[in-house]
Design an enzyme around this catalytic site. Structure first.
Site, short mmCIF file in Angstrom:
data_model
loop_
_atom_site.label_atom_id
_atom_site.label_comp_id
_atom_site.label_asym_id
_atom_site.label_seq_id
_atom_site.Cartn_x
_atom_site.Cartn_y
_atom_site.Cartn_z
N ASN A 1 -40.91 3.11 26.06
CA ASN A 1 -42.17 3.88 26.04
C ASN A 1 -42.72 3.99 24.61
O ASN A 1 -41.95 4.09 23.64
CB ASN A 1 -41.99 5.27 26.67
CG ASN A 1 -40.88 6.09 26.07
OD1 ASN A 1 -39.86 5.57 25.63
ND2 ASN A 1 -41.06 7.40 26.05
N GLU B 1 -45.56 6.06 22.40
CA GLU B 1 -46.41 7.25 22.46
C GLU B 1 -47.50 7.23 21.39
O GLU B 1 -47.51 6.37 20.50
CB GLU B 1 -45.55 8.51 22.35
CG GLU B 1 -44.56 8.59 23.52
CD GLU B 1 -43.82 9.90 23.62
OE1 GLU B 1 -43.82 10.68 22.64
OE2 GLU B 1 -43.23 10.13 24.69
N CYS C 1 -45.83 4.00 29.38
CA CYS C 1 -44.46 4.08 29.91
C CYS C 1 -43.72 2.76 29.71
O CYS C 1 -44.32 1.68 29.72
CB CYS C 1 -44.51 4.38 31.40
SG CYS C 1 -45.09 6.03 31.79
N GLU D 1 -41.83 1.13 31.79
CA GLU D 1 -41.96 0.21 32.93
C GLU D 1 -43.25 -0.61 32.78
O GLU D 1 -43.29 -1.80 33.09
CB GLU D 1 -42.02 0.99 34.24
CG GLU D 1 -40.79 1.81 34.58
CD GLU D 1 -40.87 3.24 34.07
OE1 GLU D 1 -41.34 3.47 32.94
OE2 GLU D 1 -40.43 4.14 34.81
N CYS E 1 -42.62 7.49 37.03
CA CYS E 1 -43.78 8.34 37.32
C CYS E 1 -44.67 7.66 38.36
O CYS E 1 -44.53 6.46 38.65
CB CYS E 1 -44.54 8.64 36.03
SG CYS E 1 -45.57 7.26 35.45
N CYS F 1 -46.43 4.48 37.24
CA CYS F 1 -45.55 3.30 37.18
C CYS F 1 -45.27 2.76 38.58
O CYS F 1 -45.19 1.55 38.79
CB CYS F 1 -44.25 3.64 36.47
SG CYS F 1 -44.48 3.83 34.71
N1 THU Z 1 -42.19 7.80 30.68
C1 THU Z 1 -41.85 6.50 30.92
O1 THU Z 1 -41.75 5.67 30.01
N2 THU Z 1 -41.65 6.13 32.21
C2 THU Z 1 -41.71 6.97 33.27
O2 THU Z 1 -41.59 6.55 34.42
C3 THU Z 1 -41.88 8.40 33.06
C4 THU Z 1 -42.34 8.79 31.70
C5 THU Z 1 -42.43 8.18 29.28
C6 THU Z 1 -43.87 8.52 28.98
C7 THU Z 1 -43.73 9.44 27.79
O3 THU Z 1 -43.61 8.65 26.61
C8 THU Z 1 -42.39 10.14 28.03
O4 THU Z 1 -41.69 9.34 28.98
C9 THU Z 1 -42.50 11.56 28.56
O5 THU Z 1 -43.31 11.62 29.67
#
Ligand code: THU
Length: 161
Positions: free
Chosen positions: A63, A65, A74, A76, A113, A116
């Protein structure tokens, strides 16, 4: 006579990464390795993902940010985007996803999430086949979902248009 049909999600729970096949274990270890590369200074939640393609190639990501929170990507979707852009003719067979929080010590498999899940469903339609999903934490049990589409029941997808 009951005219209703019941639809259930089936997934497998493995006690630990040690109980996976060697191939799945390696893929989850790759995802763990990619979690180390997470850029998550805001959530402190490090997610890693790795996809095994039909050719045997492994594509990974984490991920990423941004101070403007809605711009976070994310893990994925980092992987799916790379696969679609660089390996569009090499279908994904399996994807492993793992996460750990530097704020919270609880270890449980990460649950992708909603966004994704939608991106995964789109990818399964694009490549004309479903793929397996392995979900883990940094330790502890691992979930196996045989079809990524099963994680988004009643999905809106290209067949609806
Ligand atoms: N995140 C992911 O990379 N994948 C997911 O399926 C859920 C959330 C990341 C996004 C963000 O950088 C952090 O997790 C917190 O939400």
């Amino acid at each position: 006579m009951d005219m209703r049909r019941q639809v259930e999600l089936k997934y497998y729970i493995f006690e630990s990464i040690q109980h996976l096949t060697a191939e799945d274990r390696t893929l989850l270890e790759e995802a763990l390795h990619f979690a180390d590369k997470s850029y998550s200074p805001y959530s402190h939640f490090q997610v890693g993902a790795a996809a095994r393609l039909s050719s045997g190639k492994v594509v990974g990501g984490s991920n990423q940010e941004n101070a403007a929170f809605p711009m976070c990507v994310c893990a994925e979707q980092v992987v799916l985007t790379q696969c679609g852009a660089l390996h569009p003719d090499d279908p994904i067979l399996s994807m492993a996803v793992t996460a750990r929080s530097t704020l919270n010590t609880e270890q449980k498999p990460v649950s992708p999430c909603g966004g994704c899940r939608q991106a995964m469903v789109e990818y399964t339609h694009r490549q004309g086949m479903d793929f397996r999903l392995l979900l883990g934490g940094s330790t502890g049990s691992v979930y196996l979902i045989e079809k990524a589409q099963d994680l988004l029941p009643l999905s809106f997808n290209p067949t609806d248009l």
